[in-house]
Motif scaffolding. Structure first.
Motif, short mmCIF file in Angstrom:
data_model
loop_
_atom_site.label_atom_id
_atom_site.label_comp_id
_atom_site.label_asym_id
_atom_site.label_seq_id
_atom_site.Cartn_x
_atom_site.Cartn_y
_atom_site.Cartn_z
N ARG A 175 0.83 -1.19 0.00
CA ARG A 175 0.00 0.00 0.00
C ARG A 175 0.87 1.25 0.00
O ARG A 175 1.98 1.26 0.51
CB ARG A 175 -0.90 0.01 1.24
N SER A 176 0.33 2.32 -0.58
CA SER A 176 1.05 3.58 -0.59
C SER A 176 1.19 4.13 0.82
O SER A 176 0.30 3.97 1.66
CB SER A 176 0.33 4.60 -1.47
N ARG A 193 1.14 13.22 -5.38
CA ARG A 193 1.40 11.92 -6.01
C ARG A 193 0.74 11.91 -7.39
O ARG A 193 -0.44 12.25 -7.52
CB ARG A 193 0.85 10.79 -5.14
N THR A 237 0.25 9.55 -11.05
CA THR A 237 0.34 8.21 -11.61
C THR A 237 0.64 8.27 -13.10
O THR A 237 0.02 9.04 -13.84
CB THR A 237 -0.97 7.43 -11.39
N GLN A 249 6.50 4.36 -6.43
CA GLN A 249 5.73 3.14 -6.18
C GLN A 249 5.39 2.54 -7.53
O GLN A 249 4.63 3.10 -8.31
CB GLN A 249 4.45 3.48 -5.41
N GLU A 256 6.66 0.76 -1.79
CA GLU A 256 6.86 2.16 -2.13
C GLU A 256 8.11 2.65 -1.40
O GLU A 256 8.32 2.36 -0.22
CB GLU A 256 5.67 3.01 -1.72
N GLN A 306 3.66 5.27 -9.57
CA GLN A 306 3.27 6.51 -8.91
C GLN A 306 4.54 7.25 -8.51
O GLN A 306 5.47 6.66 -7.98
CB GLN A 306 2.40 6.22 -7.69
N ARG A 316 6.07 10.32 -6.24
CA ARG A 316 5.86 11.24 -5.12
C ARG A 316 6.71 12.48 -5.40
O ARG A 316 7.93 12.37 -5.57
CB ARG A 316 6.29 10.57 -3.82
#
Length: 413
Positions: A74-75, A84, A86, A125, A191, A228, A230
């Protein structure tokens, strides 16, 4: 200090090198136990594999690429000021062996994060679309001035993306001291979040090249992977991280009782690697020029690199494939200041996350050494090698080939 020829060689090698970890402060202790299975029987004695406990043998037989845990974690919670975004492959891709032989396909896809201003990358991620075929994913930074070249290369091949064993194929050479990669996913990866005060600088208009290594042992299945990013504002005052690669040769001979195989001859094995991976098959020989010395068969191989400039190490990681048994990275080896900054006594292919360390400062002429051990007896226990006889194993891009690679996450003055 590296001589000019040695520096040029180090730069050239990167186009054939593979980087499998992520850029920042993973906490190994935070990994959930769950369904994760090791590819190695931890209790086995490498010298006497028959001494492994029954449970360890069963674990090893159920693992390998055919059974590794591949779902992303999970993030993690965003920090103040972070966003964030994608990015995903532009369409579905069905992998195949690009040169007609082998069980591996490396494919690159250019993705646009839509950066309208400079930004700091503070974490990644990767979201593997089809874990049955995705062996690993690497994210490379693509400067704005290279976007046209990427689009042109993409247009030269049918379907999404282009073949890219080694690096992205967009540069003639890449610098092993300053790699363009910005993040990655491999089995067991989560992540990654770079520690506060640090980041990777992304210029306005930068794009991302996603390199996906597909393993075809499970068949040719369509995939659409994503990632993803960040991000933090580019106006922040952060220290810039980069990655240094520490490759070493792999020269694993066949076992004496299995040495009559046609690929137990080094020359034949090397020719096979070149047939499957093209020019990237030359890495096995080039590494001996980088590290010095002639090819010497054996389970243990190493390489010492001498620093040409000051740097500070903040994170470490290692990468091998399924026959890897142990890996270490040392600074100032053989001196009173010697220190081990990464020690993996039993390699687990399903746990390749990076390790943050207390900062280690290195000055010019100081050294770093990576050492790997590979063993042939693991091929008797892992599903990926079922039906495959012994072969002389050299550096190669495939799942059932091998690598010995250390990675350092560093800052420079």
């Amino acid at each position: 200090m590296l001589t000019r020829p040695r520096r040029a060689l180090a730069a050239a090698l990167a186009s054939g090198l593979l980087l499998l970890t992520a850029c920042g402060g993973d906490d190994p202790a935070s990994d959930p136990a769950g369904d994760r299975t090791a590819t190695q029987p931890a209790g086995a004695d490498a010298a006497s594999p028959e001494s492994a406990a029954d449970a360890g043998e069963e674990q090893a037989q159920q693992a390998g690429h055919d059974g590794h845990y591949a779902e992303p974690a999970r993030s993690k919670r965003l920090r103040a000021g972070e966003t964030r975004t994608t990015i995903a492959m532009p369409g579905s891709y069905t992998p195949s062996a690009p040169y007609g032989t082998g069980t591996d396909d490396y494919r690159c896809f250019v993705l646009d994060p839509g950066l309208e201003r400079d930004a700091w990358l503070t974490g990644t991620q990767v979201l593997p679309g089809n874990p049955d075929t995705v062996h690993h994913v690497i994210l490379f930074q693509l400067p704005p001035e290279q976007s046209a070249a990427a689009e042109e290369k993409d247009a030269t091949e049918e379907g999404e993306g282009w073949t890219c064993f080694g690096g992205t194929g967009l540069e003639r050479v890449q610098n092993v001291d300053r790699s363009s990669w910005i993040g990655a996913w491999a089995p067991g990866g989560e992540e990654t979040v770079i520690k506060p005060g640090f980041g990777i600088r992304l210029a306005k208009g930068s794009r991302i090249v996603m390199q996906v290594h597909y393993n075809l042992l499970a068949g040719q299945q369509a995939d659409t992977s994503a990632a993803q990013l960040r991000l933090a504002p580019g106006t922040r005052r952060l220290e810039s991280l980069s990655t240094m690669l520490l490759p070493a040769p792999v020269e694993l001979p066949c076992r004496p009782k299995h040495s009559d195989g046609e690929l137990c001859d080094r020359a034949a094995a090397l020719a096979d690697v070149k047939e499957r991976f093209g020019a990237e098959g030359n890495t096995a020989d080039l590494l001996h020029l980088l590290c010095g010395g002639e090819p010497e068969p054996g389970e243990v191989q190493s390489c010492v690199r001498t620093m040409s400039e000051p740097l500070t190490i903040h994170g470490v990681a290692g990468h091998m494939h399924l026959l890897g048994r142990s890996l270490t990275i040392e600074v100032n080896p053989g001196t009173p200041q010697a220190r081990t900054i990464l020690n993996i006594p039993v390699w687990d292919f399903d746990d390749q996350g990076s390790r943050p360390i207390e900062p280690v400062r290195l000055e010019p002429f100081e050294q770093v050494k990576v050492t790997c051990r590979h063993v042939q007896w693991l091929r008797d226990r892992l599903p990926s090698f079922e039906g495959q006889p012994d072969r002389y194993v050299v550096w190669g891009e495939g799942t059932t080939d091998e690598m010995c690679l250390g990675m350092l996450q560093v800052t420079r003055p």
